[in-house]
Design a protein around this motif. Structure first.
Motif, mmCIF file in Angstrom:
data_model
loop_
_atom_site.group_PDB
_atom_site.id
_atom_site.type_symbol
_atom_site.label_atom_id
_atom_site.label_comp_id
_atom_site.label_asym_id
_atom_site.label_seq_id
_atom_site.Cartn_x
_atom_site.Cartn_y
_atom_site.Cartn_z
ATOM 1 N N ASP A 88 0.825 -1.202 0.000
ATOM 2 C CA ASP A 88 0.000 0.000 0.000
ATOM 3 C C ASP A 88 0.866 1.260 0.000
ATOM 4 N N PHE A 89 1.927 1.208 0.778
ATOM 5 C CA PHE A 89 2.859 2.342 0.835
ATOM 6 C C PHE A 89 3.465 2.613 -0.550
ATOM 7 N N ASN A 90 3.925 1.559 -1.207
ATOM 8 C CA ASN A 90 4.520 1.717 -2.540
ATOM 9 C C ASN A 90 3.520 2.288 -3.536
ATOM 10 N N THR A 91 2.275 1.811 -3.459
ATOM 11 C CA THR A 91 1.233 2.301 -4.366
ATOM 12 C C THR A 91 0.994 3.792 -4.178
ATOM 13 N N ARG A 92 0.873 4.217 -2.939
ATOM 14 C CA ARG A 92 0.633 5.633 -2.654
ATOM 15 C C ARG A 92 1.817 6.507 -3.083
ATOM 16 N N MET A 93 3.010 5.999 -2.870
ATOM 17 C CA MET A 93 4.191 6.780 -3.235
ATOM 18 C C MET A 93 4.320 6.911 -4.747
ATOM 19 N N VAL A 94 3.995 5.843 -5.475
ATOM 20 C CA VAL A 94 4.041 5.910 -6.943
ATOM 21 C C VAL A 94 3.057 6.957 -7.445
ATOM 22 N N GLU A 95 1.844 6.921 -6.927
ATOM 23 C CA GLU A 95 0.818 7.877 -7.347
ATOM 24 C C GLU A 95 1.240 9.311 -7.022
ATOM 25 N N GLN A 96 1.753 9.513 -5.805
ATOM 26 C CA GLN A 96 2.156 10.856 -5.398
ATOM 27 C C GLN A 96 3.339 11.371 -6.208
ATOM 28 N N ARG A 97 4.260 10.455 -6.536
ATOM 29 C CA ARG A 97 5.416 10.876 -7.338
ATOM 30 C C ARG A 97 4.968 11.332 -8.731
ATOM 31 N N GLU A 98 4.007 10.655 -9.308
ATOM 32 C CA GLU A 98 3.514 11.058 -10.624
ATOM 33 C C GLU A 98 2.800 12.403 -10.547
ATOM 34 N N ILE A 99 2.092 12.625 -9.443
ATOM 35 C CA ILE A 99 1.442 13.928 -9.255
ATOM 36 C C ILE A 99 2.490 15.040 -9.150
ATOM 37 N N GLU A 100 3.531 14.791 -8.366
ATOM 38 C CA GLU A 100 4.608 15.787 -8.217
ATOM 39 C C GLU A 100 5.321 16.020 -9.548
ATOM 40 N N ASN A 101 5.531 14.934 -10.311
ATOM 41 C CA ASN A 101 6.179 15.073 -11.621
ATOM 42 C C ASN A 101 5.330 15.917 -12.565
ATOM 43 N N ALA A 102 4.015 15.685 -12.534
ATOM 44 C CA ALA A 102 3.119 16.465 -13.396
ATOM 45 C C ALA A 102 3.159 17.944 -13.013
ATOM 46 N N LYS A 103 3.156 18.221 -11.706
ATOM 47 C CA LYS A 103 3.248 19.613 -11.253
ATOM 48 C C LYS A 103 4.573 20.250 -11.667
ATOM 49 N N LEU A 104 5.644 19.464 -11.542
ATOM 50 C CA LEU A 104 6.971 19.982 -11.886
ATOM 51 C C LEU A 104 7.055 20.304 -13.373
ATOM 52 N N GLN A 105 6.503 19.429 -14.204
ATOM 53 C CA GLN A 105 6.533 19.672 -15.647
ATOM 54 C C GLN A 105 5.718 20.915 -16.010
ATOM 55 N N LYS A 106 4.573 21.082 -15.353
ATOM 56 C CA LYS A 106 3.756 22.266 -15.609
ATOM 57 C C LYS A 106 4.495 23.531 -15.172
ATOM 58 N N PHE A 107 5.148 23.463 -14.016
ATOM 59 C CA PHE A 107 5.903 24.621 -13.510
ATOM 60 C C PHE A 107 7.069 24.941 -14.444
ATOM 61 N N ALA A 108 7.752 23.897 -14.908
ATOM 62 C CA ALA A 108 8.892 24.101 -15.812
ATOM 63 C C ALA A 108 8.438 24.716 -17.131
ATOM 64 N N ALA A 109 7.283 24.257 -17.639
ATOM 65 C CA ALA A 109 6.762 24.818 -18.887
ATOM 66 C C ALA A 109 6.456 26.299 -18.729
ATOM 67 N N GLN A 110 5.873 26.661 -17.592
ATOM 68 C CA GLN A 110 5.584 28.066 -17.333
ATOM 69 C C GLN A 110 6.864 28.881 -17.191
ATOM 70 N N ALA A 111 7.872 28.279 -16.569
ATOM 71 C CA ALA A 111 9.162 28.970 -16.428
ATOM 72 C C ALA A 111 9.798 29.221 -17.790
ATOM 73 N N GLU A 112 9.652 28.271 -18.689
ATOM 74 C CA GLU A 112 10.199 28.446 -20.044
ATOM 75 C C GLU A 112 9.471 29.562 -20.783
ATOM 76 N N VAL A 113 8.138 29.610 -20.616
ATOM 77 C CA VAL A 113 7.362 30.680 -21.252
ATOM 78 C C VAL A 113 7.809 32.041 -20.735
ATOM 79 N N GLU A 114 7.992 32.131 -19.433
ATOM 80 C CA GLU A 114 8.433 33.400 -18.842
ATOM 81 C C GLU A 114 9.831 33.777 -19.319
ATOM 82 N N ALA A 115 10.705 32.779 -19.436
ATOM 83 C CA ALA A 115 12.063 33.053 -19.925
ATOM 84 C C ALA A 115 12.026 33.512 -21.381
#
Length: 312
Positions: A103-130
């Motif tokens: 259960d721990f591994n399942t939750r961590m996998v899901e949360q990591r993908e959520i964090e990755n999605a947020k990071l990619q969105k943030f990076a895309a916005q940073a590129e637009v601003e740059a």
């Protein structure tokens, strides 16, 4: 560009079809010299690999393959976890501790993908601003070289020169393009620094959130080792959905990257096709194949197409 005497300016060139891996270009003109067709051939793969956007396409294909490999690894992990959890449900042979780890591994996998999605969105916005921050400088660079490059290309195409004079102009054009490329590369490096200045701290925060969550989940797991049977059942039922959600996130990334690659491939092929049509019009070819044919005499225009692509 010099036209033969008597050639009408309304010479028509049309692409009739792409059939059996051959690009057929039919040319109609009032000054055809004879019934024999004038045939040319393009090494399409070579032209594609020489296209100015090919390096970007290769990078996109690498990104896509990395995503596919990542998904495969996650899918294998998901199948292994689901198998373990289903066995736990059906046979009740796994220990309570094993269940909590799954259960721990399942939750961590899901949360990591959520964090990755947020990071990619943030990076895309940073590129637009740059890009917005550097847009004026990029425009100035383009404007500074646009007229000079245009004039040199016009001279090469329109002015009849001696070989040594032409070589001198071509050298000047190459040096100017190299100088412009160096300034663009410097601008791209600065863009990378601007993006990293924003993204790297955000990434560090995301990693810290993952560590905090892992500690929290571990503490909760220790308290729930003796959890009721009904709670165990609810968590087991939710595990497949959580794993599927984790995979769906990367599936969206794969689809998005595939669309980018397909669009770039289409652009490259259209550019080559456009140059082929233009060259057929200029030289009077009646058929242009995109693969070499056995027992057929045809002029290889691959080099001319590549040269035109680099000038475009």
């Amino acid at each position: 560009m010099l036209l033969e005497a008597g050639m009408k300016k309304n010479k028509l060139v049309k692409i009739s079809a792409i059939i059996a891996a051959a690009l057929l270009i039919s040319a109609c003109s009032t000054n055809v010299r004879g019934p024999q067709e004038k045939i040319a051939v393009i090494n399409w793969e070579q032209a594609v690999s020489a296209h100015p956007q090919y390096a970007k396409l290769e990078q996109g294909e690498k990104i896509l393959q990395d995503l596919l490999n990542k998904r495969k690894g996650q899918e294998e992990l998901a199948k292994a976890q689901l198998s373990s959890l289903n066995k736990l449900r059906s046979l009740r042979q796994l220990s309570q501790q094993s269940f909590m780890e799954a259960d721990f591994n399942t939750r961590m996998v899901e949360q990591r993908e959520i964090e990755n999605a947020k990071l990619q969105k943030f990076a895309a916005q940073a590129e637009v601003e740059a890009d917005n921050q550097l847009a004026e400088r990029k425009k100035n660079i383009e404007e500074a070289y646009k007229l000079k490059l245009f004039n040199l290309r016009a001279i090469l195409e329109a002015v009849k020169m001696k070989p040594d004079e032409r070589q001198a102009v071509e050298k000047q054009l190459q040096e100017l393009q190299k100088e412009r490329g160096a300034q663009i590369a410097e601008l791209q490096a600065e863009k990378r620094r601007l993006v990293d200045a924003k993204v790297l701290p955000y990434k560090a925060e995301a990693e810290q959130r993952m560590r905090d969550m892992a500690q929290q989940q571990h503490a909760q797991a220790m308290q729930q080792l003796k959890s009721p049977e009904e709670r165990d059942k609810e968590m087991l039922d939710a595990a497949p959905k959580a794993l599927n959600n984790a995979l769906s996130i990367i599936d969206r990334e794969i689809d998005k990257q595939q669309e980018k690659n397909d669009s770039l491939k289409k652009q490259i092929n259209q550019d080559i096709e456009s140059q082929a049509v233009k060259l057929a019009h200029e030289r009077g070819y009646t058929i242009v194949f995109n693969k070499f044919r056995v027992n057929m005499k045809a002029e290889d225009i691959t080099a001319a197409i590549i040269k035109a692509l680099k000038k475009a």
